[in-house]
Design a protein around this motif. Sequence first.
Motif, mmCIF file in Angstrom:
data_model
loop_
_atom_site.group_PDB
_atom_site.id
_atom_site.type_symbol
_atom_site.label_atom_id
_atom_site.label_comp_id
_atom_site.label_asym_id
_atom_site.label_seq_id
_atom_site.Cartn_x
_atom_site.Cartn_y
_atom_site.Cartn_z
ATOM 1 N N VAL A 167 0.848 -1.193 0.000
ATOM 2 C CA VAL A 167 0.000 0.000 0.000
ATOM 3 C C VAL A 167 0.887 1.248 0.000
ATOM 4 N N VAL A 168 0.736 2.060 -1.053
ATOM 5 C CA VAL A 168 1.647 3.195 -1.249
ATOM 6 C C VAL A 168 0.875 4.515 -1.257
ATOM 7 N N PRO A 169 0.964 5.310 -0.178
ATOM 8 C CA PRO A 169 0.311 6.619 -0.208
ATOM 9 C C PRO A 169 1.111 7.569 -1.107
ATOM 10 N N CYS A 170 0.403 8.312 -1.973
ATOM 11 C CA CYS A 170 1.103 9.182 -2.923
ATOM 12 C C CYS A 170 0.482 10.568 -2.936
ATOM 13 N N TYR A 171 1.270 11.557 -2.608
ATOM 14 C CA TYR A 171 0.795 12.935 -2.723
ATOM 15 C C TYR A 171 1.809 13.708 -3.554
ATOM 16 N N ASN A 172 1.383 14.134 -4.726
ATOM 17 C CA ASN A 172 2.265 14.851 -5.662
ATOM 18 C C ASN A 172 3.564 14.087 -5.910
ATOM 19 N N GLU A 173 3.434 12.834 -6.325
ATOM 20 C CA GLU A 173 4.615 11.999 -6.525
ATOM 21 C C GLU A 173 4.872 11.721 -8.005
ATOM 22 N N GLU A 174 4.522 12.634 -8.898
ATOM 23 C CA GLU A 174 4.720 12.373 -10.333
ATOM 24 C C GLU A 174 6.183 12.118 -10.673
ATOM 25 N N ALA A 175 7.092 12.729 -9.933
ATOM 26 C CA ALA A 175 8.516 12.554 -10.224
ATOM 27 C C ALA A 175 9.023 11.217 -9.700
ATOM 28 N N MET A 176 8.431 10.760 -8.601
ATOM 29 C CA MET A 176 8.952 9.579 -7.916
ATOM 30 C C MET A 176 8.331 8.279 -8.425
ATOM 31 N N LEU A 177 7.032 8.299 -8.744
ATOM 32 C CA LEU A 177 6.326 7.054 -9.090
ATOM 33 C C LEU A 177 6.930 6.281 -10.266
ATOM 34 N N ASP A 230 -3.501 10.596 -2.898
ATOM 35 C CA ASP A 230 -4.073 11.384 -1.809
ATOM 36 C C ASP A 230 -4.410 12.800 -2.304
ATOM 37 N N GLY A 231 -5.329 12.874 -3.265
ATOM 38 C CA GLY A 231 -5.751 14.178 -3.777
ATOM 39 C C GLY A 231 -4.607 14.999 -4.360
ATOM 40 N N SER A 232 -3.727 14.353 -5.113
ATOM 41 C CA SER A 232 -2.566 15.056 -5.678
ATOM 42 C C SER A 232 -2.987 16.168 -6.619
ATOM 43 N N LYS A 233 -2.177 17.215 -6.656
ATOM 44 C CA LYS A 233 -2.480 18.334 -7.540
ATOM 45 C C LYS A 233 -1.652 18.272 -8.811
ATOM 46 N N ASP A 234 -0.743 17.320 -8.925
ATOM 47 C CA ASP A 234 0.067 17.198 -10.143
ATOM 48 C C ASP A 234 -0.407 15.985 -10.956
ATOM 49 N N ALA A 235 0.440 15.471 -11.812
ATOM 50 C CA ALA A 235 0.023 14.401 -12.728
ATOM 51 C C ALA A 235 0.133 13.004 -12.118
ATOM 52 N N GLN A 237 -1.241 11.623 4.923
ATOM 53 C CA GLN A 237 -0.694 10.272 4.781
ATOM 54 C C GLN A 237 -1.444 9.237 5.617
ATOM 55 N N GLN A 238 -1.796 9.585 6.872
ATOM 56 C CA GLN A 238 -2.460 8.616 7.739
ATOM 57 C C GLN A 238 -3.787 8.143 7.148
ATOM 58 N N ASN A 239 -4.600 9.085 6.688
ATOM 59 C CA ASN A 239 -5.891 8.714 6.119
ATOM 60 C C ASN A 239 -5.736 8.019 4.774
ATOM 61 N N ALA A 240 -4.730 8.449 4.002
ATOM 62 C CA ALA A 240 -4.486 7.798 2.711
ATOM 63 C C ALA A 240 -4.115 6.332 2.939
#
Length: 330
Positions: free
Chosen positions: A23-33, A64-69, A95-98
């Motif tokens: 399980v991977v929480p992601c917030y604005n992780e377009e560069a990392m994913l 988690d509701g990311s604002k990027d791609a 992160q906790q809720n995600a």
Amino acid sequence: MNTTDNTSKAIAESRELPVIALVVPCYNEEAMLPISAPVLLGILDTMAAEKIASPQSFILCVDDGSKDATFAVIEAQHAADKRFKAISLAHNRGQQNAMLAGLMTAMPLCDAAITVDADLQDSPDAIYEMVRKFREGADIVYGIRNSRSSDSWFKRTSARAFYRLQRNMGLETFYDHSEFRLMSRRSLEMLSEYGERNLFLRGLMPHIGLNYATVHYARNARAAGTTKYSFFKLLSVSIDGITSFTAQPMRLIFLVGLILLLADIAVGIWVLVSHFNGSAISGWSSLMVSVWFLGSLVLISLGIIGEYIGKIFTEVKRRPRYAIKDRLLD
Ligand code: UDP
Ligand code: MG
């Protein structure tokens, strides 16, 4: 041995092998994913090839509701490999809720779930060891960092102070364990019974009280993107970590009050003695000092009480903690 035998043997084996969800929480992780997805899929491949986990094991990304791609990247990964599943939250819920959204979605589909940060700072190689300990009977496996050398001095010192404070306040926590953790389906089912809104998974898991194991690992620096935690977000998580679990801060107010009462008696005696000696000078400075001191004390006390009232406020509303917008679970 004929083919039918081989097939039934393979089916029997795969039935015994646990289905693991990452399980991977992601917030604005377009560069990392795009970097972490192949690494995590590689881990699934290895676990299947070495018969550590079932080939049906999968990754569950929680956008988690990311604002990027981020979600576009997730969709592309899902299209390329169906073991890369995802849900997307309508808002940024932290992160906790995600993680909770991901864990509750994965619960009916897996035998155990492991929460991993999208930046792979928590060395993913430790996943093999976690699954091994799970198969040996642990319901929860905590990932513990070997060192904090990749953190800034400030983060390292404040984190240590925070763990110590939590311990002193009577919380069961693991030193240098963040959110890298394996949870069996049984422990997730127990977690799902907790109805509280102010989530702090790190504190809840020991509270569940099933048998656990620990795995030590090295924490790396972030390969791409930046940290999603500002100083204030980190502070807020730390405060939640204490006030969600214990009423000790309120008891501290009482204790400080008692100590002040004793001090007051001493000061009173001193004032009386000075008065009868005729040496009492009505001092502006001492008056100012005490006014400021008491003023700040009152404010701190009110702040702590306010924190709990805030908790009551959010708990009684019983709003849903997250709203899942899209599902890519096929
Ligand atoms: N994260 C999240 N929602 C947030 C903040 C962070 O899902 O509001 C995710 C983030 O994408 C990452 C993990 O939580 O996968 C840990 O965040 P980060 O690496 O930025 O924290 P740090 O390692 O700096 O403490
Ligand atoms: Mg990180």
